[in-house]
Design a protein around this motif. Sequence first.
Motif, mmCIF file in Angstrom:
data_model
loop_
_atom_site.group_PDB
_atom_site.id
_atom_site.type_symbol
_atom_site.label_atom_id
_atom_site.label_comp_id
_atom_site.label_asym_id
_atom_site.label_seq_id
_atom_site.Cartn_x
_atom_site.Cartn_y
_atom_site.Cartn_z
ATOM 1 N N LEU A 134 0.832 -1.201 0.000
ATOM 2 C CA LEU A 134 0.000 0.000 0.000
ATOM 3 C C LEU A 134 0.868 1.253 0.000
ATOM 4 N N GLY A 135 2.051 1.132 0.592
ATOM 5 C CA GLY A 135 2.962 2.273 0.640
ATOM 6 C C GLY A 135 3.380 2.751 -0.737
ATOM 7 N N ILE A 136 3.650 1.815 -1.636
ATOM 8 C CA ILE A 136 4.074 2.209 -2.985
ATOM 9 C C ILE A 136 2.927 2.872 -3.743
ATOM 10 N N LEU A 137 1.692 2.457 -3.454
ATOM 11 C CA LEU A 137 0.530 3.099 -4.076
ATOM 12 C C LEU A 137 0.335 4.511 -3.534
ATOM 13 N N ILE A 138 0.574 4.670 -2.241
ATOM 14 C CA ILE A 138 0.481 6.000 -1.640
ATOM 15 C C ILE A 138 1.487 6.939 -2.293
ATOM 16 N N ILE A 139 2.691 6.436 -2.511
ATOM 17 C CA ILE A 139 3.726 7.257 -3.150
ATOM 18 C C ILE A 139 3.332 7.586 -4.590
ATOM 19 N N GLY A 140 2.809 6.595 -5.312
ATOM 20 C CA GLY A 140 2.423 6.812 -6.705
ATOM 21 C C GLY A 140 1.319 7.844 -6.858
ATOM 22 N N PHE A 141 0.230 7.647 -6.121
ATOM 23 C CA PHE A 141 -0.872 8.608 -6.178
ATOM 24 C C PHE A 141 -0.433 9.970 -5.625
ATOM 25 N N GLY A 142 0.359 9.923 -4.567
ATOM 26 C CA GLY A 142 0.827 11.161 -3.956
ATOM 27 C C GLY A 142 1.694 11.977 -4.891
ATOM 28 N N PHE A 143 2.465 11.294 -5.726
ATOM 29 C CA PHE A 143 3.323 11.996 -6.679
ATOM 30 C C PHE A 143 2.479 12.785 -7.683
ATOM 31 N N ILE A 144 1.395 12.166 -8.150
ATOM 32 C CA ILE A 144 0.506 12.857 -9.095
ATOM 33 C C ILE A 144 -0.117 14.089 -8.442
ATOM 34 N N ILE A 145 -0.593 13.916 -7.203
ATOM 35 C CA ILE A 145 -1.204 15.031 -6.486
ATOM 36 C C ILE A 145 -0.187 16.140 -6.233
ATOM 37 N N THR A 146 1.052 15.745 -5.936
ATOM 38 C CA THR A 146 2.099 16.738 -5.689
ATOM 39 C C THR A 146 2.378 17.565 -6.938
ATOM 40 N N ILE A 147 2.469 16.904 -8.078
ATOM 41 C CA ILE A 147 2.685 17.618 -9.343
ATOM 42 C C ILE A 147 1.543 18.588 -9.601
ATOM 43 N N GLN A 148 0.316 18.119 -9.355
ATOM 44 C CA GLN A 148 -0.848 18.985 -9.562
ATOM 45 C C GLN A 148 -0.791 20.210 -8.653
ATOM 46 N N SER A 149 -0.430 19.993 -7.391
ATOM 47 C CA SER A 149 -0.394 21.112 -6.445
ATOM 48 C C SER A 149 0.686 22.125 -6.816
ATOM 49 N N ILE A 150 1.791 21.650 -7.370
ATOM 50 C CA ILE A 150 2.858 22.560 -7.808
ATOM 51 C C ILE A 150 2.387 23.397 -8.995
ATOM 52 N N ILE A 151 1.677 22.752 -9.918
ATOM 53 C CA ILE A 151 1.142 23.473 -11.084
ATOM 54 C C ILE A 151 0.134 24.529 -10.638
ATOM 55 N N ILE A 152 -0.741 24.150 -9.695
ATOM 56 C CA ILE A 152 -1.737 25.096 -9.182
ATOM 57 C C ILE A 152 -1.054 26.270 -8.486
ATOM 58 N N ALA A 153 -0.022 25.967 -7.695
ATOM 59 C CA ALA A 153 0.701 27.027 -6.983
ATOM 60 C C ALA A 153 1.376 27.987 -7.961
ATOM 61 N N ALA A 154 1.912 27.430 -9.054
ATOM 62 C CA ALA A 154 2.581 28.271 -10.054
ATOM 63 C C ALA A 154 1.588 29.189 -10.761
ATOM 64 N N LYS A 155 0.351 28.717 -10.922
ATOM 65 C CA LYS A 155 -0.666 29.522 -11.604
ATOM 66 C C LYS A 155 -1.313 30.540 -10.669
ATOM 67 N N ARG A 156 -1.710 30.094 -9.485
ATOM 68 C CA ARG A 156 -2.442 30.971 -8.568
ATOM 69 C C ARG A 156 -1.522 31.888 -7.762
ATOM 70 N N ARG A 157 -0.386 31.341 -7.344
ATOM 71 C CA ARG A 157 0.591 32.081 -6.539
ATOM 72 C C ARG A 157 -0.011 32.645 -5.253
ATOM 73 N N SER A 158 -0.976 31.930 -4.705
ATOM 74 C CA SER A 158 -1.559 32.327 -3.425
ATOM 75 C C SER A 158 -0.787 31.640 -2.301
ATOM 76 N N VAL A 159 -0.884 32.198 -1.116
ATOM 77 C CA VAL A 159 -0.160 31.640 0.031
ATOM 78 C C VAL A 159 -0.609 30.205 0.299
ATOM 79 N N TRP A 160 -1.925 29.977 0.245
ATOM 80 C CA TRP A 160 -2.466 28.643 0.534
ATOM 81 C C TRP A 160 -1.985 27.604 -0.474
ATOM 82 N N SER A 161 -2.036 27.946 -1.763
ATOM 83 C CA SER A 161 -1.624 26.990 -2.793
ATOM 84 C C SER A 161 -0.130 26.688 -2.698
ATOM 85 N N ILE A 162 0.657 27.690 -2.348
ATOM 86 C CA ILE A 162 2.103 27.484 -2.204
ATOM 87 C C ILE A 162 2.400 26.607 -0.990
ATOM 88 N N LEU A 163 1.677 26.844 0.103
ATOM 89 C CA LEU A 163 1.869 26.031 1.306
ATOM 90 C C LEU A 163 1.516 24.569 1.046
#
Length: 213
Positions: A95-124
């Motif tokens: 289950l750990g490897i699945l957490i890492i796999g799904f988490g990696f996708i979510i992390t990439i998405q959050s970085i893209i959102i932070a780059a677009k919005r540049r809000s404190v919350w999205s960056i955090l």
Amino acid sequence: MICLGLGLIITIIIIAFDFLISMWDAYAGGYSLGMMKKNGDPSKFRKISAYAAVGLGLVGATYVMAIVIGFIAYYLAYISLSTLEFVLSFDFIFLGILIIGFGFIITIQSIIIAAKRRSVWSILIALFNSFIIAFDIYIYVTSFRESLSVIRRTGRRSQGNGLMIVLIAALIAALMVHAAYKHGYKKALGATPQQSSRGGRGFRSTGMVEGKG
């Protein structure tokens, strides 16, 4: 005794937080998918990220439930220590490897959102996700061999009992995650135009608990 008690309290807090975030992942994924349907958003990456959030919620909730059920069963003397060690190690590796796999996708998405919005919350959120994915990978790599050795030396009977616990945990988690997902999906479809403009807030599961025996 004090150290043991403090360690137990910290572990319980981490597990509880992990479970709550898993439910939020499922809710956020459902909300995002509902919002995409409502707004006619054709973005494949957003859809993949939303499903990844739901998947992360399911895996994270299963991960937590397996640990909780395993410890309760061991405390009540329904399973042996060997079975509990197998559950923790199986939980960690598969289950750990699945957490890492799904988490990696979510992390990439959050970085893209932070780059677009540049809000404190999205960056955090992007920083938090980046830290947690790095932490998860570190824990996984450093503890993989030991957890695998636990699985290999566990008897078949204990393995069978352990897999049954994981299966029960997955079924319970699936029901909870489905409820959270549906709630988020329906919430998005009934959102006001002001709420629709905000979109869903992606998040991810917290760090893994080591699966050492």
